[in-house]
Design a protein around this motif. Structure first.
Motif, mmCIF file in Angstrom:
data_model
loop_
_atom_site.group_PDB
_atom_site.id
_atom_site.type_symbol
_atom_site.label_atom_id
_atom_site.label_comp_id
_atom_site.label_asym_id
_atom_site.label_seq_id
_atom_site.Cartn_x
_atom_site.Cartn_y
_atom_site.Cartn_z
ATOM 1 N N UNK A 69 11.735 26.216 3.195
ATOM 2 C CA UNK A 69 11.979 25.615 1.880
ATOM 3 C C UNK A 69 13.416 25.112 1.667
ATOM 4 N N UNK A 70 14.258 25.270 2.669
ATOM 5 C CA UNK A 70 15.652 24.825 2.595
ATOM 6 C C UNK A 70 16.441 25.504 1.468
ATOM 7 N N UNK A 71 16.044 26.716 1.123
ATOM 8 C CA UNK A 71 16.766 27.553 0.174
ATOM 9 C C UNK A 71 16.284 28.990 0.355
ATOM 10 N N UNK A 72 17.021 29.933 -0.199
ATOM 11 C CA UNK A 72 16.636 31.342 -0.091
ATOM 12 C C UNK A 72 15.825 31.755 -1.311
ATOM 13 N N UNK A 73 15.047 32.825 -1.204
ATOM 14 C CA UNK A 73 14.235 33.256 -2.349
ATOM 15 C C UNK A 73 15.112 33.547 -3.570
ATOM 16 N N UNK A 74 14.591 33.168 -4.741
ATOM 17 C CA UNK A 74 15.305 33.427 -5.985
ATOM 18 C C UNK A 74 14.446 34.112 -7.026
ATOM 19 N N UNK A 75 13.153 34.306 -6.709
ATOM 20 C CA UNK A 75 12.232 34.993 -7.622
ATOM 21 C C UNK A 75 11.310 35.898 -6.810
ATOM 22 N N UNK A 76 10.635 36.790 -7.517
ATOM 23 C CA UNK A 76 9.640 37.638 -6.842
ATOM 24 C C UNK A 76 8.516 36.783 -6.276
ATOM 25 N N UNK A 77 8.159 35.714 -6.990
ATOM 26 C CA UNK A 77 7.068 34.837 -6.534
ATOM 27 C C UNK A 77 7.391 34.211 -5.182
ATOM 28 N N UNK A 78 8.674 33.981 -4.910
ATOM 29 C CA UNK A 78 9.050 33.402 -3.619
ATOM 30 C C UNK A 78 8.653 34.303 -2.448
#
Length: 158
Positions: A69-78
């Protein structure tokens, strides 16, 4: 049978004295106490090791999420989205705060925080786990992406 034979026979068949029995009981008690303390120490080390292993697995999931996704997780849903190619190990739960970790069962729970301006632009993160030896959140932090000691990390949203 004479009286002398009976007295000799009684002397030969003497049992243990109460003092001897008490000494044996005390020695057994001391050995049991040492064993219990040792067992508790081994159990807490094993649980801490399990928690650290789960934290490393979450680090790998976050790195995989970044690759996709070209970014790191930021939510639990991620961490739970069905589109992710890598999932959390079975039984591992990502929590949003150290307070939640303190009230959880610990070894199957971790706290993940992201680094960045927002949850959708996270550039890294940190993973904390429970240390059963100290009964507190571990002082060892596993960093994700460009996260490092001294950075500001944000609690993920639920």
């Amino acid at each position: 049978m004479s009286l002398n034979n009976i007295k000799t026979k009684l002397r030969e068949e003497r049992g243990f004295t109460i003092v001897e029995l008490l000494i044996v009981i005390v020695v057994i008690g001391i050995l049991a106490a040492i064993t219990i303390v040792s067992f508790n120490n081994v159990t807490s080390k094993a649980n801490t090791s399990n928690a650290a292993s789960n934290a490393e697995a979450v680090q790998k999931v976050a790195e995989s999420f970044n690759a996709d996704n070209n970014r790191y997780p930021g939510t639990l849903a991620d961490f739970t989205a069905t589109a992710n190619t890598v999932k959390l190990p079975s039984g591992v739960t990502v929590l949003i705060s150290p307070t939640a970790l303190a009230s959880s069962n610990g070894k199957n729970s971790i706290v993940y925080k992201y680094k960045g301006a927002s949850a959708t632009t996270a550039t890294g993160g940190s993973v904390n786990y429970w240390d059963f030896g100290t009964n507190a959140v571990s002082t060892t932090v596993i960093y994700v992406g460009d996260g490092k000691a001294g950075d500001t990390f944000v609690q993920i949203a639920s």
